[in-house]
Design a protein around this motif. Structure first.
Motif, PDB file in Angstrom:
ATOM      1  N   PHE A 148      -9.972   7.039   5.651  1.00  0.00           N
ATOM      2  CA  PHE A 148     -10.618   5.733   5.498  1.00  0.00           C
ATOM      3  C   PHE A 148     -10.500   5.246   4.051  1.00  0.00           C
ATOM      4  O   PHE A 148     -10.736   5.979   3.099  1.00  0.00           O
ATOM      5  CB  PHE A 148     -12.095   5.825   5.892  1.00  0.00           C
ATOM      6  N   GLY A 149     -10.138   3.973   3.894  1.00  0.00           N
ATOM      7  CA  GLY A 149     -10.091   3.348   2.571  1.00  0.00           C
ATOM      8  C   GLY A 149      -8.820   3.581   1.782  1.00  0.00           C
ATOM      9  O   GLY A 149      -8.679   3.071   0.669  1.00  0.00           O
ATOM     10  N   THR A 150      -7.865   4.319   2.354  1.00  0.00           N
ATOM     11  CA  THR A 150      -6.654   4.705   1.619  1.00  0.00           C
ATOM     12  C   THR A 150      -5.827   3.503   1.161  1.00  0.00           C
ATOM     13  O   THR A 150      -5.657   2.538   1.897  1.00  0.00           O
ATOM     14  CB  THR A 150      -5.768   5.604   2.502  1.00  0.00           C
ATOM     15  N   ILE A 151      -5.332   3.593  -0.072  1.00  0.00           N
ATOM     16  CA  ILE A 151      -4.312   2.663  -0.579  1.00  0.00           C
ATOM     17  C   ILE A 151      -3.145   3.510  -1.059  1.00  0.00           C
ATOM     18  O   ILE A 151      -3.324   4.416  -1.877  1.00  0.00           O
ATOM     19  CB  ILE A 151      -4.845   1.807  -1.738  1.00  0.00           C
ATOM     20  N   THR A 152      -1.955   3.250  -0.535  1.00  0.00           N
ATOM     21  CA  THR A 152      -0.779   4.013  -0.946  1.00  0.00           C
ATOM     22  C   THR A 152       0.211   3.112  -1.669  1.00  0.00           C
ATOM     23  O   THR A 152       0.304   1.911  -1.387  1.00  0.00           O
ATOM     24  CB  THR A 152      -0.065   4.663   0.255  1.00  0.00           C
ATOM     25  N   SER A 153       0.966   3.715  -2.580  1.00  0.00           N
ATOM     26  CA  SER A 153       1.983   2.942  -3.316  1.00  0.00           C
ATOM     27  C   SER A 153       3.091   2.480  -2.377  1.00  0.00           C
ATOM     28  O   SER A 153       3.702   1.426  -2.599  1.00  0.00           O
ATOM     29  CB  SER A 153       2.559   3.789  -4.448  1.00  0.00           C
ATOM     30  N   GLN A 154       3.342   3.264  -1.284  1.00  0.00           N
ATOM     31  CA  GLN A 154       4.388   2.878  -0.331  1.00  0.00           C
ATOM     32  C   GLN A 154       4.068   1.537   0.339  1.00  0.00           C
ATOM     33  O   GLN A 154       4.912   0.643   0.422  1.00  0.00           O
ATOM     34  CB  GLN A 154       4.564   3.967   0.747  1.00  0.00           C
ATOM     35  N   LYS A 155       2.829   1.402   0.822  1.00  0.00           N
ATOM     36  CA  LYS A 155       2.475   0.147   1.496  1.00  0.00           C
ATOM     37  C   LYS A 155       2.363  -1.000   0.483  1.00  0.00           C
ATOM     38  O   LYS A 155       2.750  -2.140   0.783  1.00  0.00           O
ATOM     39  CB  LYS A 155       1.176   0.306   2.278  1.00  0.00           C
ATOM     40  N   LEU A 156       1.832  -0.681  -0.696  1.00  0.00           N
ATOM     41  CA  LEU A 156       1.766  -1.729  -1.726  1.00  0.00           C
ATOM     42  C   LEU A 156       3.165  -2.237  -2.063  1.00  0.00           C
ATOM     43  O   LEU A 156       3.369  -3.431  -2.294  1.00  0.00           O
ATOM     44  CB  LEU A 156       1.097  -1.188  -2.992  1.00  0.00           C
ATOM     45  N   ASN A 157       4.128  -1.324  -2.071  1.00  0.00           N
ATOM     46  CA  ASN A 157       5.505  -1.733  -2.365  1.00  0.00           C
ATOM     47  C   ASN A 157       6.032  -2.702  -1.303  1.00  0.00           C
ATOM     48  O   ASN A 157       6.725  -3.682  -1.622  1.00  0.00           O
ATOM     49  CB  ASN A 157       6.406  -0.501  -2.444  1.00  0.00           C
ATOM     50  N   GLN A 158       5.700  -2.444  -0.024  1.00  0.00           N
ATOM     51  CA  GLN A 158       6.105  -3.362   1.048  1.00  0.00           C
ATOM     52  C   GLN A 158       5.492  -4.747   0.830  1.00  0.00           C
ATOM     53  O   GLN A 158       6.133  -5.782   1.032  1.00  0.00           O
ATOM     54  CB  GLN A 158       5.665  -2.812   2.406  1.00  0.00           C
ATOM     55  N   ILE A 159       4.229  -4.753   0.417  1.00  0.00           N
ATOM     56  CA  ILE A 159       3.541  -6.024   0.158  1.00  0.00           C
ATOM     57  C   ILE A 159       4.209  -6.760  -0.998  1.00  0.00           C
ATOM     58  O   ILE A 159       4.460  -7.972  -0.941  1.00  0.00           O
ATOM     59  CB  ILE A 159       2.045  -5.765  -0.135  1.00  0.00           C
ATOM     60  N   VAL A 160       4.523  -6.013  -2.056  1.00  0.00           N
ATOM     61  CA  VAL A 160       5.180  -6.607  -3.236  1.00  0.00           C
ATOM     62  C   VAL A 160       6.525  -7.214  -2.846  1.00  0.00           C
ATOM     63  O   VAL A 160       6.867  -8.324  -3.268  1.00  0.00           O
ATOM     64  CB  VAL A 160       5.353  -5.544  -4.339  1.00  0.00           C
ATOM     65  N   GLN A 161       7.278  -6.500  -2.012  1.00  0.00           N
ATOM     66  CA  GLN A 161       8.593  -7.009  -1.603  1.00  0.00           C
ATOM     67  C   GLN A 161       8.458  -8.317  -0.829  1.00  0.00           C
ATOM     68  O   GLN A 161       9.266  -9.238  -0.980  1.00  0.00           O
ATOM     69  CB  GLN A 161       9.344  -5.962  -0.760  1.00  0.00           C
ATOM     70  N   ASN A 162       7.427  -8.423   0.026  1.00  0.00           N
ATOM     71  CA  ASN A 162       7.185  -9.667   0.754  1.00  0.00           C
ATOM     72  C   ASN A 162       6.852 -10.804  -0.199  1.00  0.00           C
ATOM     73  O   ASN A 162       7.334 -11.940  -0.045  1.00  0.00           O
ATOM     74  CB  ASN A 162       6.041  -9.478   1.759  1.00  0.00           C
ATOM     75  N   TYR A 163       6.017 -10.503  -1.214  1.00  0.00           N
ATOM     76  CA  TYR A 163       5.674 -11.528  -2.198  1.00  0.00           C
ATOM     77  C   TYR A 163       6.914 -11.962  -3.001  1.00  0.00           C
ATOM     78  O   TYR A 163       7.087 -13.137  -3.342  1.00  0.00           O
ATOM     79  CB  TYR A 163       4.599 -11.003  -3.150  1.00  0.00           C
ATOM     80  N   LYS A 164       7.784 -11.001  -3.298  1.00  0.00           N
ATOM     81  CA  LYS A 164       9.009 -11.328  -4.054  1.00  0.00           C
ATOM     82  C   LYS A 164       9.913 -12.250  -3.246  1.00  0.00           C
ATOM     83  O   LYS A 164      10.504 -13.197  -3.785  1.00  0.00           O
ATOM     84  CB  LYS A 164       9.750 -10.027  -4.418  1.00  0.00           C
ATOM     85  N   LEU A 165      10.028 -11.965  -1.943  1.00  0.00           N
ATOM     86  CA  LEU A 165      10.866 -12.797  -1.087  1.00  0.00           C
ATOM     87  C   LEU A 165      10.385 -14.239  -1.072  1.00  0.00           C
ATOM     88  O   LEU A 165      11.181 -15.183  -0.957  1.00  0.00           O
ATOM     89  CB  LEU A 165      10.881 -12.248   0.338  1.00  0.00           C
ATOM     90  N   MET A 166       9.064 -14.416  -1.195  1.00  0.00           N
ATOM     91  CA  MET A 166       8.506 -15.762  -1.145  1.00  0.00           C
ATOM     92  C   MET A 166       8.417 -16.412  -2.521  1.00  0.00           C
ATOM     93  O   MET A 166       7.962 -17.547  -2.652  1.00  0.00           O
ATOM     94  CB  MET A 166       7.104 -15.723  -0.516  1.00  0.00           C
ATOM     95  N   GLY A 167       8.822 -15.661  -3.565  1.00  0.00           N
ATOM     96  CA  GLY A 167       8.840 -16.245  -4.903  1.00  0.00           C
ATOM     97  C   GLY A 167       7.529 -16.159  -5.653  1.00  0.00           C
ATOM     98  O   GLY A 167       7.381 -16.781  -6.718  1.00  0.00           O
TER      99      GLY A 167
END
Length: 818
Positions: free
Chosen positions: A279-298
């Motif tokens: 419960f409550g976990t934050i991983t660098s792997q999932k954050l990286n996926q989020i970052v990549q989505n934000y990069k695609l959108m500029g």
């Protein structure tokens, strides 16, 4: 005098409050169950236990939560995955926990709006607030389907008011699955939902964060706030009805109904708990996926160093020297045996087995990657750690961690041999032991009358038993079971389970004492229960023991008694059926009543069904007494307590017969009885079975739950439901199996819910499970449906109540009203 006492009391109270450290948390929306974990930590005193006085700062649409945290106006805040945009811009954010592992964010329209596809969005009004995270998600979804923002009309509002859809001011709006769809339904409208996560935008949501500056300046405060908050959330999810009531009374700015809060809580729970993720976990792997989505959108141009933005709840475990050691290390290389399942193995290049779960957890705790090597292909110097090593206490040259896996040991012999109660009875026998377990000397000291010899491996030991060279072989339960089933199932069997357990440790390179100290600290923090949960995913084998002839005689005697009783009952029911059918013919009663009587013949199977567990209890009890007598461990008090236990079981069997005799007796008296008493009596009979199969039982009950019932019939209801759940939990090899029973008072009587996590009912229509002719089939195993048939017959035919069943998120959920 009383005034003086009051003065001193107030001084003490004020002094106590002064000890509490003032902390502020900014909410990201209006009060509702969305923030229940924090309310719970306040109401249950979890923050006070950590010497914190937490003030919740109400939502204000004009405020930027991030800016307020970074400007030190508040200590902690809640926001979305858009925090990564802030991080990429160099802002000093520090992420502590994500309450939702999967986003509740959706685009919502009315079912009758005619909006069925993304193509229908063109020219429509979409309601948004100023939150850029929502903008990004919507823009990404539209772009995937070839729609630009210019193709739609954006309606700006400060809050998300569902009435904007109803009044047609907006055609679509951003919403949470946990809230708005239920509100619409309460108002009589159906929803049409479009999920961003269906298109790859499944972000973290409800992220608890602070600033890096706060963490570096006061790490102890952050630790305290994190611990109490997580404790609050876990309590809230485990006691949803209780906390929903608190939220409705004290934190209900939106005036939500109790049912709406319950709906919100259950939907939130689905998003917060994801398989194999704490419960409550934050991983660098999932954050990286989020970052990549934000990069695609500029929205992001750089790659922020993700690990530096994530709080590690275990950071306080290590001292500065140990942290520095890990920073220099960068990764930990570990070696595993490629073929030693269920403990460890390599399948298609992947590490599997118990040690794979342990190394994943250690990596998460210590914040350092663990890199696997194949033991057969690597030299000792190439590996920082070997993950599975028999704990050889006498070899001082090895740098061993504390033991973390404790495996059962068994004695395997030829099929003709009887079950061995005590190894000391095996005089002048020759027994082999797997050499790598380092057990020979220890066993020789324990059993000097037995000759122990080392063999290379389990298969070598089994072959020597088959050839008559040795009487038996001692090895690990799970390896032995697997080999028996594949190659020796008709020749050898397990005849004894030893009291000793085999302890396994990790072993480090000789020059790396620091690493062993770090691993030991992590094991201590994890605790035995957490490692046992990891083991339970893989250790599902059962011991098949040959029973001593005398035990069989006892069992046969008991079953003969049962058989005679059943024959007598058959004659009784024939007579009863005849009388009842005559009565039906005479009074021309309904077809339903006729069917009720026609089902009486099936009750013979039910009696055997109801007696199965009590008879098992008797056999287990007699086995314990017999074992003590054979071991010369006769303890008068212990024997008497076992006899008392047997007497209670026999009395239950007698009462079961009485229940069947009186079941169709219209004059049988129902009494006002506490249902909790019936539950306790049922658990008396079934507790050991649940314990044996590691099935966790959670019971929530009010102080007194009075129902107009027959006590023994109620016991049978609980037993039948537990037997049903137990069967499916075991046959489906459910991970971390549990049964949850809740008993609540209602204005008209009592409500009982009975739920398990066995995966639910897999037949249609679902109501067929209550038919006497139905048998559940699962993986070629069968369980009689007679128990549930009788449960329904008692509840609805005798108690005048009703029983329903649904499939919940976890498994079958029965609801009983009496």
């Amino acid at each position: 005098m009383s005034k003086i006492f009051l003065f001193f009391y107030l001084c003490i109270a004020l002094g106590a409050d002064e000890k509490l450290q003032q902390v502020t948390l900014q909410l990201k929306w209006i009060d509702q169950f969305q923030f229940a974990g924090y309310y719970t930590a306040i109401e249950k005193g979890f923050y006070k236990d950590e010497e914190l006085d937490v003030a919740l700062v109400p939502y204000n649409p004009k405020d930027s939560v991030v800016n307020k945290v970074l400007n030190n106006e508040i200590d902690f805040g809640l926001d979305s995955a858009s925090l990564m945009v802030d991080a990429a811009k160099g802002k000093d954010v520090f992420l502590l926990a994500s309450i939702f592992q999967s986003s509740p964010l959706v685009l919502l329209a009315l079912k009758d709006s005619g909006i069925q596809t993304f193509e229908d969005f063109k020219g429509k009004n979409i309601l948004l607030t100023d939150d850029q995270h929502f903008y990004l998600t919507l823009q990404a979804m539209l772009k995937i389907h070839g729609i630009l923002f210019d193709d739609v009309h954006i309606v700006k509002e400060k809050t998300y008011d569902i009435n904007n859809l109803i009044s047609k001011k907006a055609d679509l709006m951003v919403a949470y699955t946990t809230n708005e769809p239920f509100v619409l339904k309460e108002k009589g409208f159906e929803s049409q939902l479009f999920y961003p996560k269906d298109y790859g935008f499944d972000f973290y949501e409800e992220i608890l964060f602070t600033s890096k500056k706060m963490f570096e300046k006061n790490p102890e405060l952050v630790d305290k706030f994190y611990r109490a908050s997580m404790k609050g959330w876990l309590y809230a999810y485990a006691h949803i009805p209780e906390i929903a009531e608190i939220v409705q009374k004290k934190y209900n700015t939106m005036n939500k109904s109790y049912d709406a809060l319950l709906f919100e809580a259950e939907e939130m729970k689905k998003l917060s708990f994801v398989k194999d993720t704490p419960f409550g976990t934050i991983t660098s792997q999932k954050l990286n996926q989020i970052v990549q989505n934000y990069k695609l959108m500029g929205y992001i141009n750089s790659n922020p160093s993700l690990d530096s933005y994530i709080y590690n709840p275990y950071h306080a475990l290590l001292n500065n020297d140990e942290k520095e050691y890990l920073q220099k290390k960068e990764k930990i290389s570990y070696c595993v045996d490629s073929d030693n399942l269920p403990f460890e193995g390599i399948v298609e290049g992947r590490h599997v087995g118990i040690t794979s779960e342990v190394t994943k957890t250690l990596s998460l705790m210590l914040g350092i990657p663990f890199e696997m090597q194949n033991k057969k292909e690597s030299s000792f110097n190439k590996c920082d750690l070997f993950t599975l090593f028999a704990n050889n206490k006498e070899d001082k040259s090895l740098l061993l961690s504390n033991p973390y896996i404790f495996a059962d040991l068994v004695l395997v012999a030829k099929e003709k041999e009887n079950y061995v109660v005590n190894m000391k009875n095996l005089i002048n026998k020759k027994i082999s032991v797997t050499e790598s377990l380092y057990l020979k000397d220890e066993l020789q000291k324990e059993y000097p009358n037995i000759e122990f010899v080392d063999v290379k491996n389990t298969e070598d030991g089994f072959n020597k038993v088959v050839n008559g060279e040795n009487f038996g072989h001692i090895g690990l339960l799970y390896n032995s079971t697997s080999l028996l089933q594949s190659n020796y199932h008709d020749v050898l069997l397990i005849i004894h389970k030893l009291n000793q357990k085999m302890a396994f440790s990790m072993v480090a390179n000789q020059s790396d004492e620091k690493l062993v100290e770090i691993i030991n600290k992590a094991f201590q923090e994890l605790g035995n229960n957490a490692i046992k949960e990891m083991e339970s995913k893989y250790l599902s084998a059962q011991v098949v023991e040959k029973v001593d002839d005398r035990v069989i005689i006892y069992a046969l005697t008991l079953f003969l008694v049962v058989a005679v009783a059943i024959v007598l009952l058959i004659f009784f029911f024939r007579y009863k059926v005849k009388k009842e059918l005559e009565k039906i013919m005479h009074y021309q009663t309904s077809i339903a009543e006729h069917k009720k009587m026609a089902s009486l013949g099936a009750m013979m199977g039910l009696i055997a069904h109801q007696w199965r567990q009590p008879l098992n209890e008797l056999l287990m009890s007699q086995n314990i007494i017999l074992g003590r007598i054979q071991n010369n461990q006769v303890d008068k008090e212990h024997i008497l307590s076992k006899l008392d236990h047997q007497q209670e079981v026999i009395e239950f069997l007698y009462q079961t017969v009485n229940n069947f005799q009186t079941f169709f007796d219209a004059d049988e008296k129902l009494q006002s009885i506490d249902i909790n008493e019936a539950l306790q009596k049922a658990l008396f009979l079934f507790h050991d079975t649940l314990k044996h199969d590691n099935i966790h039982l959670n019971i929530e009950k009010e102080t007194s739950n009075i129902g107009i019932i027959s006590l023994n019939s109620m016991i049978q209801i609980f037993l039948s439901l537990m037997q049903n759940s137990h069967y499916f939990l075991v046959s489906r090899m459910t991970h971390s199996p549990w049964i949850e029973i809740k008993i609540k008072n209602t204005p008209t009587g009592v409500n009982i819910t009975f739920e398990d996590n066995a995966g639910g009912i897999r037949i249609a229509p679902m109501e067929n499970i209550f038919l006497s002719s139905h048998s559940h089939q699962d993986h070629n195993n069968q369980s009689s449906g007679m128990g549930l048939y009788m449960v329904k017959l008692i509840i609805e035919g005798k108690f005048g109540g009703n029983i329903n069943v649904i499939n919940s998120e976890y498994g079958a959920k029965f609801s009983i009203e009496i």
